[in-house]
Design a protein around this motif. Structure first.
Motif, PDB file in Angstrom:
ATOM      1  N   ALA A  35     -12.714  40.749  16.834  1.00  0.00           N
ATOM      2  CA  ALA A  35     -11.995  42.005  16.683  1.00  0.00           C
ATOM      3  C   ALA A  35     -12.199  42.424  15.289  1.00  0.00           C
ATOM      4  CB  ALA A  35     -10.538  41.719  16.935  1.00  0.00           C
ATOM      5  N   SER A  36     -12.585  41.744  14.305  1.00  0.00           N
ATOM      6  CA  SER A  36     -12.534  42.122  12.979  1.00  0.00           C
ATOM      7  C   SER A  36     -13.733  43.058  12.735  1.00  0.00           C
ATOM      8  CB  SER A  36     -12.575  41.211  11.996  1.00  0.00           C
ATOM      9  OG  SER A  36     -13.915  40.328  12.348  1.00  0.00           O
ATOM     10  N   LEU A  37     -14.862  43.167  13.644  1.00  0.00           N
ATOM     11  CA  LEU A  37     -15.943  43.954  13.873  1.00  0.00           C
ATOM     12  C   LEU A  37     -15.638  45.561  14.034  1.00  0.00           C
ATOM     13  CD1 LEU A  37     -19.053  44.414  13.836  1.00  0.00           C
ATOM     14  CD2 LEU A  37     -18.987  43.813  16.301  1.00  0.00           C
ATOM     15  N   LEU A  38     -14.561  45.771  15.033  1.00  0.00           N
ATOM     16  CA  LEU A  38     -14.276  46.886  15.449  1.00  0.00           C
ATOM     17  C   LEU A  38     -13.903  47.889  14.069  1.00  0.00           C
ATOM     18  CD1 LEU A  38     -11.950  46.223  18.523  1.00  0.00           C
ATOM     19  CD2 LEU A  38     -14.082  47.216  18.381  1.00  0.00           C
ATOM     20  N   PRO A  39     -13.067  47.805  13.092  1.00  0.00           N
ATOM     21  CA  PRO A  39     -12.772  48.630  12.078  1.00  0.00           C
ATOM     22  C   PRO A  39     -14.234  49.237  11.390  1.00  0.00           C
ATOM     23  CG  PRO A  39     -11.275  47.020  11.859  1.00  0.00           C
ATOM     24  CD  PRO A  39     -12.240  46.487  13.213  1.00  0.00           C
ATOM     25  N   SER A  40     -14.938  48.002  11.135  1.00  0.00           N
ATOM     26  CA  SER A  40     -16.304  48.442  10.225  1.00  0.00           C
ATOM     27  C   SER A  40     -17.296  49.220  11.176  1.00  0.00           C
ATOM     28  CB  SER A  40     -16.887  47.240   9.784  1.00  0.00           C
ATOM     29  OG  SER A  40     -17.320  46.463  10.927  1.00  0.00           O
ATOM     30  N   ILE A  41     -17.148  48.772  12.648  1.00  0.00           N
ATOM     31  CA  ILE A  41     -18.349  49.555  13.403  1.00  0.00           C
ATOM     32  C   ILE A  41     -17.619  51.024  13.589  1.00  0.00           C
ATOM     33  CG2 ILE A  41     -17.389  49.010  15.880  1.00  0.00           C
ATOM     34  CD1 ILE A  41     -20.890  48.379  15.183  1.00  0.00           C
ATOM     35  N   ARG A  42     -16.322  51.256  13.761  1.00  0.00           N
ATOM     36  CA  ARG A  42     -15.757  52.627  13.940  1.00  0.00           C
ATOM     37  C   ARG A  42     -16.180  53.465  12.672  1.00  0.00           C
ATOM     38  NH1 ARG A  42     -10.839  49.931  15.761  1.00  0.00           N
ATOM     39  NH2 ARG A  42     -10.782  50.167  18.093  1.00  0.00           N
ATOM     40  N   GLN A  43     -16.037  52.874  11.498  1.00  0.00           N
ATOM     41  CA  GLN A  43     -16.414  53.649  10.234  1.00  0.00           C
ATOM     42  C   GLN A  43     -17.860  54.113  10.359  1.00  0.00           C
ATOM     43  OE1 GLN A  43     -15.494  50.676   7.512  1.00  0.00           O
ATOM     44  NE2 GLN A  43     -13.321  51.358   6.953  1.00  0.00           N
ATOM     45  N   ARG A  44     -18.733  53.401  11.008  1.00  0.00           N
ATOM     46  CA  ARG A  44     -20.381  53.654  10.953  1.00  0.00           C
ATOM     47  C   ARG A  44     -20.902  54.273  12.141  1.00  0.00           C
ATOM     48  NH1 ARG A  44     -18.707  49.696   8.185  1.00  0.00           N
ATOM     49  NH2 ARG A  44     -19.512  48.893   6.082  1.00  0.00           N
ATOM     50  N   ALA A  45     -19.847  54.775  12.985  1.00  0.00           N
ATOM     51  CA  ALA A  45     -20.175  55.377  14.421  1.00  0.00           C
ATOM     52  C   ALA A  45     -20.777  56.657  14.127  1.00  0.00           C
ATOM     53  CB  ALA A  45     -18.994  55.507  15.316  1.00  0.00           C
ATOM     54  N   GLY A  46     -20.652  57.373  12.906  1.00  0.00           N
ATOM     55  CA  GLY A  46     -21.413  58.654  12.526  1.00  0.00           C
ATOM     56  C   GLY A  46     -22.763  58.236  12.420  1.00  0.00           C
ATOM     57  N   ALA A  47     -23.371  57.102  11.984  1.00  0.00           N
ATOM     58  CA  ALA A  47     -24.863  57.025  12.167  1.00  0.00           C
ATOM     59  C   ALA A  47     -25.429  57.449  13.416  1.00  0.00           C
ATOM     60  CB  ALA A  47     -24.961  55.677  11.897  1.00  0.00           C
ATOM     61  N   GLY A  48     -26.781  58.058  13.211  1.00  0.00           N
ATOM     62  CA  GLY A  48     -27.389  58.404  14.256  1.00  0.00           C
ATOM     63  C   GLY A  48     -27.352  57.221  15.615  1.00  0.00           C
ATOM     64  N   LEU A  49     -27.715  55.975  15.078  1.00  0.00           N
ATOM     65  CA  LEU A  49     -27.672  54.893  16.016  1.00  0.00           C
ATOM     66  C   LEU A  49     -27.331  53.821  15.360  1.00  0.00           C
ATOM     67  CD1 LEU A  49     -28.951  53.486  18.531  1.00  0.00           C
ATOM     68  CD2 LEU A  49     -31.091  53.333  17.451  1.00  0.00           C
ATOM     69  N   ILE A  50     -26.674  52.788  15.876  1.00  0.00           N
ATOM     70  CA  ILE A  50     -26.326  51.380  15.287  1.00  0.00           C
ATOM     71  C   ILE A  50     -26.873  50.392  16.200  1.00  0.00           C
ATOM     72  CG2 ILE A  50     -24.190  49.912  15.167  1.00  0.00           C
ATOM     73  CD1 ILE A  50     -22.454  52.202  14.786  1.00  0.00           C
ATOM     74  N   ILE A  51     -27.309  49.555  15.504  1.00  0.00           N
ATOM     75  CA  ILE A  51     -28.246  48.349  15.974  1.00  0.00           C
ATOM     76  C   ILE A  51     -27.514  47.101  15.877  1.00  0.00           C
ATOM     77  CG2 ILE A  51     -30.248  47.007  16.250  1.00  0.00           C
ATOM     78  CD1 ILE A  51     -31.931  49.242  15.148  1.00  0.00           C
ATOM     79  N   SER A  52     -26.823  46.622  16.861  1.00  0.00           N
ATOM     80  CA  SER A  52     -25.997  45.590  16.808  1.00  0.00           C
ATOM     81  C   SER A  52     -26.678  44.322  16.094  1.00  0.00           C
ATOM     82  CB  SER A  52     -25.508  44.990  18.012  1.00  0.00           C
ATOM     83  OG  SER A  52     -26.350  44.164  18.890  1.00  0.00           O
ATOM     84  N   GLU A  53     -25.605  43.303  15.582  1.00  0.00           N
ATOM     85  CA  GLU A  53     -26.216  42.090  15.098  1.00  0.00           C
ATOM     86  C   GLU A  53     -26.631  41.447  16.210  1.00  0.00           C
ATOM     87  OE1 GLU A  53     -23.089  38.866  14.230  1.00  0.00           O
ATOM     88  OE2 GLU A  53     -21.558  40.358  14.976  1.00  0.00           O
ATOM     89  N   GLY A  54     -27.446  40.380  15.947  1.00  0.00           N
ATOM     90  CA  GLY A  54     -28.397  39.615  16.552  1.00  0.00           C
ATOM     91  C   GLY A  54     -27.201  38.942  17.727  1.00  0.00           C
ATOM     92  N   THR A  55     -27.629  39.146  18.749  1.00  0.00           N
ATOM     93  CA  THR A  55     -26.841  38.618  20.040  1.00  0.00           C
ATOM     94  C   THR A  55     -27.635  37.750  21.118  1.00  0.00           C
ATOM     95  OG1 THR A  55     -25.857  40.823  19.702  1.00  0.00           O
ATOM     96  CG2 THR A  55     -25.479  39.756  21.953  1.00  0.00           C
ATOM     97  N   GLN A  62     -28.625  30.196  21.788  1.00  0.00           N
ATOM     98  CA  GLN A  62     -27.604  29.998  20.878  1.00  0.00           C
ATOM     99  C   GLN A  62     -28.134  29.120  19.745  1.00  0.00           C
ATOM    100  OE1 GLN A  62     -23.874  28.402  22.077  1.00  0.00           O
ATOM    101  NE2 GLN A  62     -23.529  27.724  19.998  1.00  0.00           N
ATOM    102  N   GLY A  63     -28.217  29.703  18.428  1.00  0.00           N
ATOM    103  CA  GLY A  63     -28.649  28.752  17.145  1.00  0.00           C
ATOM    104  C   GLY A  63     -27.762  28.984  16.307  1.00  0.00           C
ATOM    105  N   TYR A  64     -26.904  29.952  16.252  1.00  0.00           N
ATOM    106  CA  TYR A  64     -26.196  30.301  15.048  1.00  0.00           C
ATOM    107  C   TYR A  64     -24.900  30.686  15.510  1.00  0.00           C
ATOM    108  CZ  TYR A  64     -30.678  30.093  12.893  1.00  0.00           C
ATOM    109  OH  TYR A  64     -31.978  29.572  12.556  1.00  0.00           O
ATOM    110  N   PRO A  65     -23.699  30.920  14.682  1.00  0.00           N
ATOM    111  CA  PRO A  65     -22.334  31.598  15.408  1.00  0.00           C
ATOM    112  C   PRO A  65     -22.742  32.989  15.572  1.00  0.00           C
ATOM    113  CG  PRO A  65     -22.187  30.733  13.062  1.00  0.00           C
ATOM    114  CD  PRO A  65     -23.441  30.326  13.419  1.00  0.00           C
ATOM    115  N   ILE A  66     -23.365  33.380  16.265  1.00  0.00           N
ATOM    116  CA  ILE A  66     -23.658  34.875  16.627  1.00  0.00           C
ATOM    117  C   ILE A  66     -22.864  35.051  17.965  1.00  0.00           C
ATOM    118  CG2 ILE A  66     -25.583  35.095  15.428  1.00  0.00           C
ATOM    119  CD1 ILE A  66     -27.208  34.988  17.869  1.00  0.00           C
ATOM    120  N   PRO A  67     -22.634  36.354  18.313  1.00  0.00           N
ATOM    121  CA  PRO A  67     -21.910  36.464  19.857  1.00  0.00           C
ATOM    122  C   PRO A  67     -22.938  36.613  20.954  1.00  0.00           C
ATOM    123  CG  PRO A  67     -22.361  38.569  18.605  1.00  0.00           C
ATOM    124  CD  PRO A  67     -22.674  37.557  17.624  1.00  0.00           C
TER     125      PRO A  67
END
Length: 136
Positions: A35-55, A62-67
């Protein structure tokens, strides 16, 4: 002067040429985006494109604590993230990331990799460890 206006990317029209690069933070655990991702992702939504973290696309990747993006709960978590971006007029792509031969064996599945080569002992989630021979 650099043109920062609209950009056509295949069938997708981006409002500007700013692309937010993936920021894999290794904080998501193995379940879903936090849930901590939501505020920061909302702030950056004005970018032309957001590429998510490795998923991770599958449990054996699964190799690391990634979603992940392979269970209903994970899809629901990413849906919240995507909806937050879309609500502000943004666009987001998922970056799929498979850990290959250093996949976490805690999933009880044998790691899968393009080559049957055992990785050297190394740092992994939970500290130093010896890796298993992957299947291919």
């Amino acid at each position: 002067m650099t043109d920062l206006s609209l950009l056509q990317l295949g069938s997708l029209e981006l409002p500007n040429r700013f692309v937010m690069a993936p920021l894999t933070r290794n904080r998501a655990g193995v379940v879903k985006p936090p849930a901590s991702l939501l505020p920061s992702i909302r702030q950056r939504a004005g970018a032309g494109l957001i590429i998510s973290e490795g998923t991770q696309p599958c449990a054996v990747g699964q190799g690391y604590p990634i979603p992940g993006l392979h269970s209903d709960e994970q899809v629901a978590g990413w849906t919240l993230v995507a909806n937050a971006v879309h609500a502000r007029g943004g666009r987001i792509f998922a970056q799929l990331m498979h850990a290959g031969r250093i996949s976490h064996e805690g999933s009880r599945l044998q790691p899968v990799a393009p080559s049957v080569v055992t990785p050297a002992r190394g740092l992994h989630r939970g500290g130093m460890r010896v890796f298993r021979l992957p299947a291919h």
